[in-house]
Design an enzyme around this catalytic site. Structure first.
Site, PDB file in Angstrom:
ATOM      1  N   HIS A 180       3.455 -38.950  10.347  1.00  0.00           N
ATOM      2  CA  HIS A 180       2.183 -39.229  11.036  1.00  0.00           C
ATOM      3  C   HIS A 180       1.246 -40.106  10.196  1.00  0.00           C
ATOM      4  CE1 HIS A 180       2.943 -35.831  13.845  1.00  0.00           C
ATOM      5  NE2 HIS A 180       3.376 -35.181  12.778  1.00  0.00           N
TER       6      HIS A 180
HETATM    7  O1  RIB Z   1      -0.757 -33.400  12.700  1.00  0.00           O
HETATM    8  C1  RIB Z   1      -0.304 -34.163  11.639  1.00  0.00           C
HETATM    9  C2  RIB Z   1      -1.273 -34.118  10.482  1.00  0.00           C
HETATM   10  O2  RIB Z   1      -1.326 -32.794  10.021  1.00  0.00           O
HETATM   11  C3  RIB Z   1      -0.890 -34.960   9.292  1.00  0.00           C
HETATM   12  O3  RIB Z   1      -2.039 -35.462   8.665  1.00  0.00           O
HETATM   13  C4  RIB Z   1      -0.158 -34.003   8.401  1.00  0.00           C
HETATM   14  O4  RIB Z   1      -0.244 -34.340   7.042  1.00  0.00           O
HETATM   15  C5  RIB Z   1      -0.776 -32.667   8.730  1.00  0.00           C
HETATM   16  O5  RIB Z   1      -1.795 -32.317   7.918  1.00  0.00           O
END
Ligand code: RIB
Ligand code: CA
Length: 317
Positions: A247
């Protein structure tokens, strides 16, 4: 050569955060002014330690400042046995951070928010903030230093979603961690690109991609390969698919090459009161009731995303 974009990376330093930091630091297009940390995937102390360890692995001298250890209001989510620990490992780095040497590089004493302000004031051009965790530090910066708004070029953030959640049925993890902070940031009037789950779930690596990173990336590639194994297993348990969803590299990839995303102007509000939908980033795609305040990413070019990481890892061979 074009001017480099000055950025501050605000992170809760888990596995996907580590990819984003590596991608940012490998590019001559970005000038990473500093890294600020917060709770999220791990607590703020561990996030800070992870950031320093990763910087030492990458042999980059960037200063790290520790920030928020909980949300603006209400209780902090627990870490042990939490979804964060399950996905990112107990250390936040896929249980492989323990293998990295204890850092000699020291964090700065200043609090993350004051450090951000200091960096923004010092810079001649406007600064972009890359947000990879809960929005607590950034919301505090906006409230505490209103005079710096005009010095911020925008915020490229991983967080939220238009259609669904990953931590709650309608809540994405970074927003669930601190919905009030997210609402302050989204309503701030600053330019925001929201890389939510619609785009970031498409930003994944499969086994062959990771093998490639290991082959071309020297000791950095090997560490990232190892760090991602438990992360993939956790995602496989949850989704049935063996892939590593990265992500947090999405906002960084967008800064390096905006064509990696397709985004549309929308109006986004964070639901702060819903019994079942608190932390939902309610996304009005037709802007029926209000003007657009955020560019929301919906599509991602995965081939380009993977290629960008291959180019980044080549620097460490
Ligand atoms: O939902 C994904 C996010 O949540 C990303 O930033 C990952 O590192 C988690 O913290
Ligand atoms: Ca993160």
């Amino acid at each position: 050569m074009t001017n480099r974009i000055p950025v501050i990376i605000d992170t809760d330093m888990g596995v996907d955060d580590a990819y984003s930091v590596m991608l940012a630091l490998s590019s001559s297009q970005l000038k990473v002014l500093g890294i600020t940390t917060s709770y999220g995937n791990v607590d703020a102390e561990a996030a800070t330690l992870n950031a320093i360890k990763i910087l030492e692995l990458l042999e980059k001298r960037v200063r790290v400042a520790k920030g928020a250890s909980g949300p603006l209001f209400g209780k902090m989510r627990k870490y042990s046995n939490s979804r964060g620990a399950f996905i990112h490992g107990k250390d936040g780095l896929g249980n492989k951070g323990y293998s990295l040497s204890e850092p000699v590089h020291i964090e700065v004493e200043t609090d993350a928010v004051d450090y951000m302000a200091e960096l923004i004031k010092k810079e001649d051009t406007k600064v972009t903030i890359v947000s990879l965790g809960p929005l607590t530090n950034i919301a505090t910066l906006i409230i505490s230093y209103p005079e710096l708004r005009s010095r911020i070029d925008g915020i490229a953030m991983m967080g939220g979603s238009a259609y669904s959640g990953n931590t709650l049925p309608a809540g994405e993890s970074n927003i669930v961690a601190d919905p009030e902070a997210a609402q302050i940031v989204l309503q701030s009037g600053l330019r925001i690109v929201m890389c939510g789950l619609e785009a970031t779930e498409k930003a994944y690596f499969i086994k062959d991609d990771l093998e490639m990173f290991r082959l071309i990336g020297g000791s950095v590639g090997r560490f990232y390969y190892d760090m991602t194994q438990d992360y993939m297993s956790a995602i496989e348990k949850l989704s049935g698919e063996r892939k590593a969803v990265i992500h947090d590299s999405v906002p960084t990839a967008w800064l390096l090459n905006p064509s990696v995303l397709k985004a549309r102007a929308c109006h986004v509000e964070v639901d702060l009161n819903g019994q079942y939908t608190r932390a939902c980033t309610v996304t009005d795609e037709i802007c029926a009731e209000a003007k657009p305040n955020v560019m929301v990413a919906f599509e991602l070019d995965r081939d380009l995303f993977v290629r960008m990481h291959i180019e980044a890892f080549k620097q460490y061979r």
